[in-house]
Write an enzyme that holds these catalytic residues in place. Structure first.
Site, PDB file in Angstrom:
ATOM      1  N   CYS A 165      -7.112   6.355   1.337  1.00 29.74           N
ATOM      2  CA  CYS A 165      -7.018   6.486  -0.140  1.00 29.74           C
ATOM      3  C   CYS A 165      -6.622   8.046  -0.426  1.00 29.74           C
ATOM      4  O   CYS A 165      -5.673   8.449  -0.214  1.00 29.74           O
ATOM      5  CB  CYS A 165      -8.029   5.767  -0.870  1.00 29.74           C
ATOM      6  SG  CYS A 165      -7.437   5.473  -2.649  1.00 29.74           S
ATOM      7  N   HIS A 172      -8.627   0.830   1.382  1.00 26.15           N
ATOM      8  CA  HIS A 172      -9.943   0.947   1.575  1.00 26.15           C
ATOM      9  C   HIS A 172     -10.307   0.106   2.686  1.00 26.15           C
ATOM     10  O   HIS A 172     -10.687  -1.110   2.356  1.00 26.15           O
ATOM     11  CB  HIS A 172     -10.874   0.813   0.492  1.00 26.15           C
ATOM     12  CG  HIS A 172     -10.675   2.228  -0.549  1.00 26.15           C
ATOM     13  ND1 HIS A 172     -11.344   3.063  -0.534  1.00 26.15           N
ATOM     14  CD2 HIS A 172     -10.017   2.147  -1.580  1.00 26.15           C
ATOM     15  CE1 HIS A 172     -11.206   4.003  -1.450  1.00 26.15           C
ATOM     16  NE2 HIS A 172     -10.121   3.317  -2.054  1.00 26.15           N
ATOM     17  N   GLU A 174     -12.936   0.293   4.442  1.00 29.63           N
ATOM     18  CA  GLU A 174     -14.128   0.202   4.351  1.00 29.63           C
ATOM     19  C   GLU A 174     -15.021  -1.117   3.782  1.00 29.63           C
ATOM     20  O   GLU A 174     -15.992  -1.587   3.917  1.00 29.63           O
ATOM     21  CB  GLU A 174     -14.953   1.223   4.124  1.00 29.63           C
ATOM     22  CG  GLU A 174     -15.057   1.548   2.575  1.00 29.63           C
ATOM     23  CD  GLU A 174     -13.636   2.498   2.249  1.00 29.63           C
ATOM     24  OE1 GLU A 174     -13.778   3.108   1.012  1.00 29.63           O
ATOM     25  OE2 GLU A 174     -12.757   2.618   3.178  1.00 29.63           O
TER      26      GLU A 174
END
Length: 239
Positions: A120, A215, A217
């Site tokens: 990002c 993202h 994660e």
């Protein structure tokens, strides 16, 4: 015990953190857990660039012990860093010291080939470090990619495609800015349906570099393709 390569993750300044009572330096739990789950050891770096100026020698010395770098998400980059004199009113969490430190990390990694995953804001840092530009705002709620999961198309033969073992993915996004002009030597390796640049790489450069606008994660605990990005970073760190 299998060796866990040390993955440097610069902390993010936070003006308040209630559990810690004062201002803090933080990293997203999902991010460091994704690194650890993939076999890496997350190593938090304190951002140090007094007066908005980082010392390249100090940055190099601090990264010398690390096997890879992960540039995480965060606030917006100051527009003056990519040559824009005007600031959009929706910019947020700009911190000159954070910008200077992250850019110095990116310059070191790009110059030495230190394996790097940029997420990002991290992608935007890499793009800025290589003289690319950013679109400061994608057009408000009707244009931005916030709280949004959407498909991206991945360039065949790219490092990203190799990591995902696929030419498409559904990704979790939270950003109101995007790449305008890609930086020197960078190639777009994924796009959203609306044309937004979603990944960048630098073919022919030393080391392993994958920069994604989303993202991974967010979904790494449940999605194999998101998890694979962190596994690819750890594998590059080991080798």
């Amino acid at each position: 015990m299998t060796y866990r390569p040390l993955i440097a993750v610069p902390a993010r300044f936070s003006s308040s953190a209630s559990a810690l009572r004062y201002a803090a330096e933080v990293n997203a739990r999902a991010l460091v857990e994704a690194v650890y789950r993939a076999g890496g050891e997350p190593f938090t770096l304190h951002p140090h660039a007094p007066g908005g100026q980082a010392d390249p020698t100090e940055v190099a010395e601090r990264l010398e012990r690390c096997d890879a770098l992960l540039l995480p998400g965060g606030g917006d980059i100051s527009p003056h860093r990519y040559g824009d004199e005007h600031a959009h009113p929706d910019l947020y969490d700009i911190d000159d010291e954070q910008d200077a430190f992250d850019l110095a990390l990116a310059h070191h990694a790009l110059g030495t080939g230190l394996p790097t995953l940029a997420v990002c804001r991290g992608l935007q840092i890499v793009n800025t470090a290589l003289n690319g530009t950013l679109r400061q705002d994608m057009g408000g709620p009707d244009g931005e990619h916030r709280h949004l999961t959407h498909p991206v198309v991945v360039a065949p033969g790219s490092l990203l495609a190799d990591a995902l073992a696929d030419d498409k993915a559904d990704v979790s996004c939270y950003h109101h800015q995007c790449v305008d002009r890609p930086g020197r030597g960078l190639t777009v390796t994924a796009r959203a349906a609306d044309g937004t640049v979603e990944a960048l790489e630098r073919p022919g450069s030393p080391g392993w570099l994958v920069a994604v606008q989303w993202h991974p994660e967010d979904t790494a605990a449940t999605d194999a393709r998101s998890r694979a990005l962190f596994e690819a970073l750890v594998e590059a760190a080991r080798s």
